[in-house]
Design a protein around this motif. Sequence first.
Motif, mmCIF file in Angstrom:
data_model
loop_
_atom_site.group_PDB
_atom_site.id
_atom_site.type_symbol
_atom_site.label_atom_id
_atom_site.label_comp_id
_atom_site.label_asym_id
_atom_site.label_seq_id
_atom_site.Cartn_x
_atom_site.Cartn_y
_atom_site.Cartn_z
ATOM 1 N N LYS A 197 84.761 -38.625 -9.994
ATOM 2 C CA LYS A 197 84.718 -39.749 -10.933
ATOM 3 C C LYS A 197 84.684 -41.076 -10.190
ATOM 4 O O LYS A 197 85.406 -41.269 -9.206
ATOM 5 C CB LYS A 197 85.941 -39.712 -11.844
ATOM 6 N N SER B 210 88.946 -39.513 -7.339
ATOM 7 C CA SER B 210 88.806 -40.836 -7.956
ATOM 8 C C SER B 210 88.321 -41.807 -6.886
ATOM 9 O O SER B 210 89.019 -42.054 -5.906
ATOM 10 C CB SER B 210 90.161 -41.298 -8.522
ATOM 11 N N ASP C 65 85.844 -44.117 -11.033
ATOM 12 C CA ASP C 65 86.689 -44.829 -11.994
ATOM 13 C C ASP C 65 87.684 -45.768 -11.317
ATOM 14 O O ASP C 65 88.662 -46.193 -11.923
ATOM 15 C CB ASP C 65 87.426 -43.831 -12.889
#
Length: 399
Positions: free
Chosen positions: A99, A74, A101
């Motif tokens: 990701k 992340s 995010d």
Amino acid sequence: MARTPDIDPALLSRLITNRTSRRRFLGGSAAAAAGLALGGSFLAACGSSDSGSSGSSSAPADDGSPASGMLRISNWPLYMAEGFVADFQTATGLTVDYKEDLNDNEEWFAKIKEPLSRKQDVGFDLGVPTSFMAVRLNGLGWLNEINHDRVPNIANLRADLLEANVDPGRKFSAPYMSGLVGLAYNRAAAGREIKSIDDLWDPAFKGKVSLLSDSQDGLGMLMLSQGSNLENPTIETVQKAVDLVREQKDKGQIRRFTGNDYADDLASGNVVIAQAYSGDVVQLQADNPDLQFIVPETGGTTFVDTMVIPYTTQNQKAAEEWINYVYDRANYAKLIAYTQFVPVLSDMTDELNKIDPAAAANPLINPPKEILDNVKGWPGLTDEQTQEFNTAYAAVTGG
């Protein structure tokens, strides 16, 4: 260096620097804002680094076998060089689910705090929060310790970051990228060189000075100029800096308090000197070579984003393999050439010269030792300290 065919490189650079500064502004103030809005129950739920928590959890027992399987990461948007993840997969045989995010520290914390409190999976094995958030997670006991035997390249980490007071020896957090907070000025508008905090208060620049709204970034260099110890801040030393800001604001010296939206004022000459982030100025200089960035003689501050492993990780070994790969200087040079942040590894000039000589020669991207020696990082603050310090500064900034 090619980044992506779908976006103009100049626009991409501005997106990167805007994300940097916006993250610092939100991250530095959101905890206090939330505390003020939600009261003591919020602070009690979040805990603090000295609230009696045991800190980092022990990592799973290491059987000595190599890492395998999938690694889930992340990270922030626009924080990864093109091809880097693919190269890691080829080099290690691991599969990466990458990701982007993590858009704001507090939003990210709000999303993961409930499952982490129940020791449930949060969907990643390695995250990249800013240092203050890593300290908070560790204080709650939600991070695993990093097994340095699997990260031999940690020897390449800058000594000042290895022994930083937020995590001496880097047991639970591995620095990823860093940046400088100092002074930017318009040389043409100033008519002279700027060197010190005292230059901010020159009557010749009345109404043409801007300070940062973030309490840590705005007050840190002022506290250093007053001889305060930034490694052990108190409400008294913070208030002393706040009082200086109030005095200068009342005199009309300060035009306004900003996030990263000082660029237009600097370029136009409406602001002659601004507290600023080095990453912004790297890009602004491309359009206006009169803009300069300096670390004040009495010191500036630095911020660090860090790699951490949640205690719910499903692949501790792979996370450590990733950290070790990032900490290889040749690999890390690719990240610096892309992000144009300040390296957390030492002695990066040779590797940067191989792929981006301009970055290697730019003191805002690859600062010399004398600059790095003149910047300090804030320690990990408790939520109570964050609320108290931000409240004191907001009383002057109106934030």
